[in-house]
Each structure stands twice: as structure tokens, then as C-alpha cells.
Design a protein around this motif. Structure first.
Motif, PDB file in Angstrom:
ATOM      1  N   LEU A 163       0.821  -1.212   0.000  1.00 19.02           N
ATOM      2  CA  LEU A 163       0.000   0.000   0.000  1.00 19.02           C
ATOM      3  C   LEU A 163       0.855   1.263   0.000  1.00 19.02           C
ATOM      4  CD1 LEU A 163      -2.782  -0.961   2.599  1.00 19.02           C
ATOM      5  CD2 LEU A 163      -3.071  -0.656   0.120  1.00 19.02           C
ATOM      6  N   GLY A 164       2.168   1.084   0.100  1.00 20.35           N
ATOM      7  CA  GLY A 164       3.058   2.236   0.110  1.00 20.35           C
ATOM      8  C   GLY A 164       3.428   2.705   1.493  1.00 20.35           C
ATOM      9  N   VAL A 165       3.089   1.908   2.501  1.00 21.07           N
ATOM     10  CA  VAL A 165       3.386   2.262   3.884  1.00 21.07           C
ATOM     11  C   VAL A 165       4.780   1.757   4.248  1.00 21.07           C
ATOM     12  CG1 VAL A 165       2.708   1.887   6.296  1.00 21.07           C
ATOM     13  CG2 VAL A 165       0.962   2.183   4.521  1.00 21.07           C
ATOM     14  N   THR A 166       5.586   2.614   4.845  1.00 18.03           N
ATOM     15  CA  THR A 166       6.892   2.174   5.328  1.00 18.03           C
ATOM     16  C   THR A 166       6.751   1.711   6.778  1.00 18.03           C
ATOM     17  OG1 THR A 166       7.545   4.406   6.005  1.00 18.03           O
ATOM     18  CG2 THR A 166       8.144   3.706   3.787  1.00 18.03           C
ATOM     19  N   ILE A 167       7.658   0.850   7.202  1.00 17.41           N
ATOM     20  CA  ILE A 167       7.577   0.259   8.534  1.00 17.41           C
ATOM     21  C   ILE A 167       8.902   0.461   9.254  1.00 17.41           C
ATOM     22  CG2 ILE A 167       7.278  -1.883   9.833  1.00 17.41           C
ATOM     23  CD1 ILE A 167       5.483  -2.861   7.535  1.00 17.41           C
ATOM     24  N   ALA A 168       8.790   0.961  10.481  1.00 22.13           N
ATOM     25  CA  ALA A 168       9.960   1.126  11.332  1.00 22.13           C
ATOM     26  C   ALA A 168       9.792   0.242  12.552  1.00 22.13           C
ATOM     27  CB  ALA A 168      10.114   2.578  11.759  1.00 22.13           C
ATOM     28  N   SER A 169      10.903  -0.192  13.114  1.00 24.69           N
ATOM     29  CA  SER A 169      10.838  -1.022  14.317  1.00 24.69           C
ATOM     30  C   SER A 169      11.893  -0.581  15.306  1.00 24.69           C
ATOM     31  CB  SER A 169      11.055  -2.495  13.973  1.00 24.69           C
ATOM     32  OG  SER A 169      10.979  -3.273  15.148  1.00 24.69           O
TER      33      SER A 169
END
Length: 274
Positions: A163-169
Motif C-alpha cells: 500500500l506504500g506504507v513504510t515500517i519502522a521497528s
């Protein structure tokens, strides 16, 4: 003694019930507000805004998450609160573009319970409603998100990335529990976030410096970005920049503020000085 303990326990339980009732009413009255903390690149350009929820209590004023988040999580209210935070944060993207800040990410923290209860559908709705381009929305996840069902979690994260969402952890969680570092190469994570607990004592604690160096080296190997939070001193800023942290966040640069203040924020002169 046992009777006294029971009374205290009963008092605590009664207090929690009262706060829970207040929280439910607060959701109905829309008393929750967002503040935004800027995130800057190594050369101190604004690159992201982290959305942070506060409770505007009618009697006690603006309350931090420590006053209500744990009860929201225990009661399940965190799902609805998280949904509203996501929607409100995404809504602000339209105000970034006219300011020439279309490149700035909006970062939202996601709880494990919210992740497991329709997060993908919620994200899909806000992406469509606000016509968010790739990279505009970032979700910050902890290891607890994948503990119960790692395969299912991976599927959801892949769908979010599509969906174009970036993910950080936050690296405070990954690598020390169930997931271990092997999950970092399997999951569609775009950035590692160095927890403030490792940044606080950088100047005096060699172990913290070693951990930060290891995180940065790992991110470089996996071609991930690095965000260091909790930067409060010139030493921390300079050490992290020299060591390769790509993005910096903390009170040295800016506190959580209103959206208007966050978008016009510039690092303090002391933070900009080389």
C-alpha cells in the motif's frame, strides 16, 4: 495485614474502573489530541513527523500517554484510539504538500492489539481517503506485534508495504526476544529505530555506544534506514551523525508540538552548530 492489602487492591481496581469510564467518555467527546515531534536528517532537514497522542482532560489538562495508554491496552480501547490516531495523522498529509513538505513522512505507533484487529483495512481506508502517496505514512511496530502469529504478521506487513506504507521497528525489541535478528531480513522493515534507552548514556556508557554501533552496522548491511530517538545533547547528536545514524529525533531539536509548529520547526542553533 491481609485485609489492608485487599482494601488497597480494591481501591486500585475502583480507580482503574473510574479511569476507564472517563476514557470511554473521552473517546465519545473527542478529547484526544495529536502532537507531532519532528525527525531530522543528518544534515538537519525535516524528514518526518511522529504523531503522539495526548488526552486533553477537562480538569487535569493535557495528559501524557503514561496516564492512559496502559488502561486502554488492558481494556481494548487501544484499538479504537489507535484507529482515530491513524486517521487524524493521515488527515494532516494534505497540509504538508502546499508547504513544499510532501516528502515528509507521518509516523504512527501501532500496538499489538491494534495490529491484530483490522489494521490493514484501517490503513487501506486512510490511504484511499487521503490519497497518500508511497512513503507518506510510516507505522512503528514492536516485536510484540509478531509474537503470537509471525507468519500472519508477515503477511499483513507485506500487504502494508504494498500500500506504500513504510515500517519502522524499535531495536529495543527486535533481537532480544522471540523474533531474534533473523526476522529483520524476512520482514518488510524499512527503518530501525534506536531506542532512547541506548541513547541516554552514550557519553558515559561504552556498552550503549557498542549497541548503537551494532544497530547502525546491521542496518547498513540490510540496507535499512536508522532513526535515533531521545537525542538531547550535542555529544549524542555528533556521535550519532559521525557513526552513521541517518535520522535524529529528540528534545535537542524539538519537543512534541502542534502540527503547525512542527512543520515550521527548525533545529535550535545549538543543535545546528558543528
Amino acid at each position: 495485614m491481609h485485609r489492608g492489602v485487599s482494601r488497597r487492591q480494591h481501591s486500585v481496581e475502583q480507580r482503574q474502573i473510574a479511569v476507564l469510564q472517563e476514557l470511554r467518555a473521552a473517546l465519545e467527546r473527542k478529547e484526544f489530541r495529536l502532537l507531532f515531534q519532528p525527525v531530522f536528517s543528518r544534515d538537519l532537514r525535516l524528514v518526518a513527523l511522529e504523531a503522539l497522542v495526548r488526552w486533553e482532560h477537562p480538569l487535569r489538562g493535557l495528559l501524557p500517554p503514561s496516564e492512559f495508554i496502559s488502561i486502554c491496552e488492558e481494556s481494548g480501547l487501544i484499538v479504537e484510539l489507535g484507529r482515530r490516531v491513524l486517521h487524524e495523522a493521515a488527515h494532516h498529509y494534505a497540509f504538508l504538500v502546499p508547504q513544499g513538505l510532501g516528502h515528509v513522512r507521518l509516523s504512527v505507533n501501532v500496538s499489538a492489539m491494534q495490529f491484530a484487529h483490522g489494521l490493514l483495512d484501517d490503513v487501506r481506508r486512510v490511504v484511499e481517503e487521503f490519497d497518500l502517496p508511497f512513503g507518506a505514512l510510516e507505522l512503528e511496530l514492536t516485536e510484540s506485534v509478531i509474537v503470537d502469529d509471525p507468519e500472519r504478521a508477515a503477511q499483513v506487513m507485506v500487504a502494508l508495504a504494498e500500500l506504500g506504507v513504510t515500517i519502522a521497528s524499535a531495536i529495543a525489541d527486535f533481537g532480544v526476544g522471540y523474533s531474534s535478528l533473523r526476522y529483520l531480513k524476512r520482514l518488510p522493515i524499512h527503518r530501525l529505530k534506536i531506542d532512547r534507552s541506548f541513547v541516554n548514556d552514550l557519553e558515559s556508557d561504552e556498552s550503549d555506544r557498542s549497541i548503537c554501533e551494532a544497530v547502525i552496522a546491521l542496518a547498513r548491511t540490510l540496507r535499512l534506514g536508522v532513526v535515533a530517538e531521545g537525542v538531547e545533547s550535542i555529544f549524542q547528536r555528533d556521535w550519532l551523525r559521525t557513526s552513521g545514524a541517518g535520522e535524529l529525533q529528540g528534545y535537542l531539536f524539538a519537543k512534541p508540538v502542534s502540527f503547525a509548529a512542527a512543520t515550521s520547526a527548525e533545529p535550535e542553533p545549538s543543535a545546528m552548530a558543528d
